[in-house]
Write a protein that holds these residues in place. Structure first.
Motif, PDB file in Angstrom:
ATOM      1  N   ALA A   1      29.557  44.748  41.966  1.00 61.85           N
ATOM      2  CA  ALA A   1      29.562  43.039  42.483  1.00 61.85           C
ATOM      3  C   ALA A   1      30.643  42.295  41.185  1.00 61.85           C
TER       4      ALA A   1
ATOM      5  N   HIS B   1      33.871  43.833  41.187  1.00 62.24           N
ATOM      6  CA  HIS B   1      34.782  43.728  41.886  1.00 62.24           C
ATOM      7  C   HIS B   1      35.425  41.634  41.445  1.00 62.24           C
ATOM      8  N   PHE B   2      34.444  41.322  41.312  1.00 64.36           N
ATOM      9  CA  PHE B   2      34.493  39.727  40.726  1.00 64.36           C
ATOM     10  C   PHE B   2      34.927  39.878  39.486  1.00 64.36           C
TER      11      PHE B   2
ATOM     12  N   GLN C   1      30.854  34.047  51.083  1.00 61.06           N
ATOM     13  CA  GLN C   1      31.444  35.574  52.074  1.00 61.06           C
ATOM     14  C   GLN C   1      30.252  36.338  52.401  1.00 61.06           C
ATOM     15  N   TYR C   2      29.276  36.504  51.178  1.00 59.45           N
ATOM     16  CA  TYR C   2      28.540  37.444  51.547  1.00 59.45           C
ATOM     17  C   TYR C   2      27.391  37.059  52.290  1.00 59.45           C
TER      18      TYR C   2
ATOM     19  N   TRP D   1      26.171  39.590  45.652  1.00 61.29           N
ATOM     20  CA  TRP D   1      27.500  39.854  45.477  1.00 61.29           C
ATOM     21  C   TRP D   1      27.840  38.158  46.027  1.00 61.29           C
TER      22      TRP D   1
ATOM     23  N   GLN E   1      30.742  36.502  43.288  1.00 58.74           N
ATOM     24  CA  GLN E   1      32.194  35.912  44.298  1.00 58.74           C
ATOM     25  C   GLN E   1      32.070  34.172  43.970  1.00 58.74           C
TER      26      GLN E   1
ATOM     27  N   ASP F   1      32.935  33.618  40.556  1.00 60.37           N
ATOM     28  CA  ASP F   1      34.519  34.171  40.811  1.00 60.37           C
ATOM     29  C   ASP F   1      35.224  32.861  41.155  1.00 60.37           C
ATOM     30  N   SER F   2      35.148  32.163  42.183  1.00 64.22           N
ATOM     31  CA  SER F   2      35.069  30.841  42.616  1.00 64.22           C
ATOM     32  C   SER F   2      35.620  29.777  42.341  1.00 64.22           C
TER      33      SER F   2
END
Length: 183
Positions: free
Chosen positions: A76, A79-80, A124-125, A135, A139, A142-143
């Motif tokens: 995770a 990914h972010f 989103q998860y 995750w 996310q 990251d936002s």
């Protein structure tokens, strides 16, 4: 022997016999009691061994779970573009890696301590599963980190308040300390 001497000897023998039986009975009772206690101690020891074995197996499972959790954190984070060590410190601060902790606030869930009321529009998860919770936390960070200010992002994640900012700074301090060890 006279009758009275015979009677007296018989009384002494009967008394001795009763006394002897009482002593033997007492010894027998003590032996049975000690044996029962030893048996109970043995049962307690066996129960302790069974519990110890269960605890060891649970610890082994938790270690395997931790390896899985660390793998999910790593995936995770990558990914972010969030450092997995930072995610690790965030999760540690929220739940100390307990998969389903009880938080003070009912709308804060999971090991990452996601405030579903506050971050609902960002999710989103599935934050109710361990993997989804990790995750989702990456996310959300990251936002909030679009401008590159991780202190601000963590403060928003933690709940933008005096306490949230304090907790964000504690997570960052632990992160920098951990990062210093691994660099």
């Amino acid at each position: 022997m006279t009758n009275s001497l015979y009677r007296n000897t018989l009384v002494v023998l009967l008394t001795a016999s009763v006394f002897f039986n009482a002593i033997v009975g007492g010894i027998n009772y003590q032996l049975k009691h000690k044996l029962a206690k030893k048996e109970a101690d043995l049962n307690i020891t066996m129960t302790s061994l069974v519990l110890l074995e269960e605890a060891f197996n649970n610890l082994n499972d938790q270690c395997q779970d931790m390896n899985t959790i660390q793998g999910v954190i790593y995936e995770a984070g990558k990914h972010f573009n969030i450092d997995p060590l930072l995610l690790t410190e965030l999760i540690k601060s929220e739940s100390n890696f307990r998969p389903y902790p009880k938080h003070k606030l009912k709308h804060v869930i999971g090991m990452s301590g996601i405030n579903v009321k506050e971050h609902l529009e960002l999710l989103q998860y599935n934050p109710y599963s361990v993997k989804g919770n990790i995750w989702a936390s990456a996310q959300i960070l990251d936002s909030y980190n679009k401008d590159g200010n991780m202190t601000e992002a963590l403060a928003k994640y933690k709940g933008y308040s005096k306490e949230g900012i304090k907790q964000a700074n504690e997570v960052l301090a632990s992160y920098y300390q951990l990062k210093g060890i691994y660099e």
